[in-house]
Scaffold this motif. Structure first.
Motif, PDB file in Angstrom:
ATOM      1  N   ALA A 102      24.758 -56.089 -37.621  1.00  0.00           N
ATOM      2  CA  ALA A 102      23.616 -56.005 -38.533  1.00  0.00           C
ATOM      3  C   ALA A 102      23.061 -57.406 -38.785  1.00  0.00           C
ATOM      4  CB  ALA A 102      24.050 -55.372 -39.856  1.00  0.00           C
ATOM      5  N   HIS A 106      21.616 -57.842 -44.283  1.00  0.00           N
ATOM      6  CA  HIS A 106      22.337 -56.577 -44.447  1.00  0.00           C
ATOM      7  C   HIS A 106      23.831 -56.826 -44.621  1.00  0.00           C
ATOM      8  CE1 HIS A 106      18.930 -54.185 -42.286  1.00  0.00           C
ATOM      9  NE2 HIS A 106      18.598 -54.558 -43.500  1.00  0.00           N
ATOM     10  N   THR A 132      14.964 -53.888 -51.705  1.00  0.00           N
ATOM     11  CA  THR A 132      15.402 -54.435 -50.416  1.00  0.00           C
ATOM     12  C   THR A 132      16.926 -54.403 -50.323  1.00  0.00           C
ATOM     13  OG1 THR A 132      13.456 -55.866 -50.326  1.00  0.00           O
ATOM     14  CG2 THR A 132      15.306 -56.465 -48.910  1.00  0.00           C
ATOM     15  N   GLY A 135      17.900 -50.817 -49.739  1.00  0.00           N
ATOM     16  CA  GLY A 135      17.578 -50.428 -48.364  1.00  0.00           C
ATOM     17  C   GLY A 135      18.559 -51.015 -47.357  1.00  0.00           C
ATOM     18  N   ALA A 136      18.962 -52.260 -47.572  1.00  0.00           N
ATOM     19  CA  ALA A 136      19.920 -52.898 -46.674  1.00  0.00           C
ATOM     20  C   ALA A 136      21.259 -52.159 -46.717  1.00  0.00           C
ATOM     21  CB  ALA A 136      20.108 -54.365 -47.058  1.00  0.00           C
ATOM     22  N   ARG A 138      21.726 -49.027 -47.609  1.00  0.00           N
ATOM     23  CA  ARG A 138      21.514 -47.707 -47.018  1.00  0.00           C
ATOM     24  C   ARG A 138      21.561 -47.807 -45.488  1.00  0.00           C
ATOM     25  NH1 ARG A 138      16.746 -46.521 -49.170  1.00  0.00           N
ATOM     26  NH2 ARG A 138      17.730 -45.966 -51.120  1.00  0.00           N
ATOM     27  N   TYR A 139      20.961 -48.854 -44.937  1.00  0.00           N
ATOM     28  CA  TYR A 139      20.952 -49.058 -43.488  1.00  0.00           C
ATOM     29  C   TYR A 139      22.382 -49.205 -42.954  1.00  0.00           C
ATOM     30  CZ  TYR A 139      20.243 -51.307 -38.983  1.00  0.00           C
ATOM     31  OH  TYR A 139      20.283 -51.623 -37.661  1.00  0.00           O
ATOM     32  N   THR A 142      24.334 -45.942 -43.171  1.00  0.00           N
ATOM     33  CA  THR A 142      23.900 -45.004 -42.140  1.00  0.00           C
ATOM     34  C   THR A 142      24.534 -45.359 -40.801  1.00  0.00           C
ATOM     35  OG1 THR A 142      21.817 -44.640 -43.283  1.00  0.00           O
ATOM     36  CG2 THR A 142      21.895 -44.026 -40.961  1.00  0.00           C
ATOM     37  N   LYS A 143      24.549 -46.644 -40.478  1.00  0.00           N
ATOM     38  CA  LYS A 143      25.170 -47.090 -39.218  1.00  0.00           C
ATOM     39  C   LYS A 143      26.663 -46.763 -39.198  1.00  0.00           C
ATOM     40  CE  LYS A 143      22.093 -49.372 -36.757  1.00  0.00           C
ATOM     41  NZ  LYS A 143      21.797 -49.021 -35.398  1.00  0.00           N
TER      42      LYS A 143
END
Length: 155
Positions: A102, A106, A132, A135-136, A138-139, A142-143
């Motif tokens: 990432a 992140h 932000t 969102g980071a 969450r990203y 998810t990964k």
């Protein structure tokens, strides 16, 4: 009338909620939960006053404390990860690859969140908007979930 009461509630009851939680974010969360709870039962709430609102705040505090104790018990009772197990090592290596692949922001948000920082604190420290930071995280989640799905560890 109820809307006017709710508009003033966060300021009026913040010190009371702080006396229970000792944390500004938790105090604000409890006040918001109390407002939502009273709003949902507004048809049955005929006499909304300060005493009733304090009662609901205290109940929300008790609920929050019980949830935290329950979650802590679940964490403590969970089977420890055996780092000697080859399969576990493989999973951990794969997860490390996901996190390390990432972007730096992140990774930083993820590590700070895992260290116990709240998203508002992370945003302040990194000088980024709170959205932000969310969102980071969450990203990254998810990964990680995608990688665990590949191994069949998450449904």
């Amino acid at each position: 009338m109820i809307e006017q009461f709710f508009a003033k509630a966060p300021k009026r009851f913040l010190s009371y909620a702080m006396s229970l939680t000792k944390d500004l974010d938790d105090a604000n969360d409890i006040i918001q939960e109390a407002i939502i709870s009273i709003w949902r039962s507004r048809e049955n709430t005929h006499d909304l006053n300060d005493g009733y609102f304090r009662f609901v705040i205290k109940q929300k505090f008790v609920d929050m404390t019980r949830r935290r104790v329950k979650n802590m018990k679940l964490l403590l009772e969970a089977e420890p990860i055996s780092h000697n197990d080859a399969l576990t090592r493989l999973y951990l290596e794969e997860l490390d690859k996901v996190i390390n692949s990432a972007n730096p922001l992140h990774r930083e948000v993820f590590s700070m969140n895992m260290a116990g920082y709240k998203f508002r604190e992370i945003a302040d420290i990194l000088n980024i908007p709170e959205g932000t930071a969310l969102g980071a995280m969450r990203y990254i989640r998810t990964k990680i979930k995608t990688k665990l799905l590949d191994y069949g560890k998450v449904s």
